[in-house]
Design an enzyme around this catalytic site. Sequence first.
Site, PDB file in Angstrom:
ATOM      1  CG  ASP A 100    -132.769  11.143 110.256  1.00 14.60           C
ATOM      2  OD1 ASP A 100    -132.906  11.692 109.158  1.00 14.60           O
ATOM      3  OD2 ASP A 100    -133.700  10.993 111.070  1.00 14.60           O
TER       4      ASP A 100
ATOM      5  CB  SER B 276    -140.517  13.081 110.834  1.00 15.70           C
ATOM      6  OG  SER B 276    -139.907  13.943 109.912  1.00 15.70           O
TER       7      SER B 276
ATOM      8  CG  HIS C 196    -136.263  10.558 108.879  1.00 16.57           C
ATOM      9  ND1 HIS C 196    -136.066  11.333 110.004  1.00 16.57           N
ATOM     10  CD2 HIS C 196    -137.459  10.955 108.359  1.00 16.57           C
ATOM     11  CE1 HIS C 196    -137.085  12.166 110.150  1.00 16.57           C
ATOM     12  NE2 HIS C 196    -137.954  11.953 109.180  1.00 16.57           N
TER      13      HIS C 196
END
Length: 279
Positions: free
Chosen positions: A224, A148, A257
């Site tokens: 995600d 991320s 995610h």
Amino acid sequence: MTLEHISTSRSYTGEQQVWRHESTSTGTPMTFAVYVPDHAPGTKLPVIWWLSGLTCTHENAMNKCEYKAACAKHGIIFICPDTSPRGPEVADHEEYDFGQGAGFYVNATQEPWAAHYQMRTYVEDELPKLVAANFPVDMERQGISGHSMGGHGALTVSLRNPGRFRSTGAFAPIVSPLNCPWGDKALTGYLGEDRADWREYDSVALIKDGARIDNCRVEQGTADEWLDGQLKTHLFTDACSAAEMAVDLHMHEGYDHSYFFVSTFMADHIGWHAELLKA
């Protein structure tokens, strides 16, 4: 520079260690985790740098990534720095995506952030020198990856330092802070309103401006929740295609995610790095 030992735990055929030191970059104590596989005396091992995402400390990847078995198998040192400076004297923000835990791996130029938020210098220069001086790492065999915000960090650090890393990976990276709300908020706060100053922290912009890397792999879950609004993986692959820069994109059906996604594919990801980090 003095290292303070925090802990050592036996894990697979190696040691999971945690260390703290006074950082000249951030002006604060910084804590990092390092996994060191068993090895013959005098042997130097390849290293993977792991940059974590929003809200994380060194502990998130250490406890959730499930990298230790793969690193033990392949003989790879794994380093997990913190994501920002911390402490009562360090400026902070009440929201999770700015301030402590959200350093975005930039060198802040705006007050009050500039006093301590010098994470680019920390992960790009200070920590590698410290690790090289104190651990059995082969600095000719480095890989980098992250998740991320840390995926953003891994891509941009590698693009700014061509030739340093034999392998560059990312899980669900923020590929273009210039084109997403997380990036707009963070880079405005840390760097100011002039978006030209943001380009060196944006992987898409760096590629458009001529930066190139070899051996790049991106892992992305199709479920995600941040994919369309924040991550925008297609901007990176489009920029790579236009620049004729190869990227190995793995779209994983149904994964979100979280670290459940990261841990599922970490062993395979490390195996890919390992092939490129062989002597």
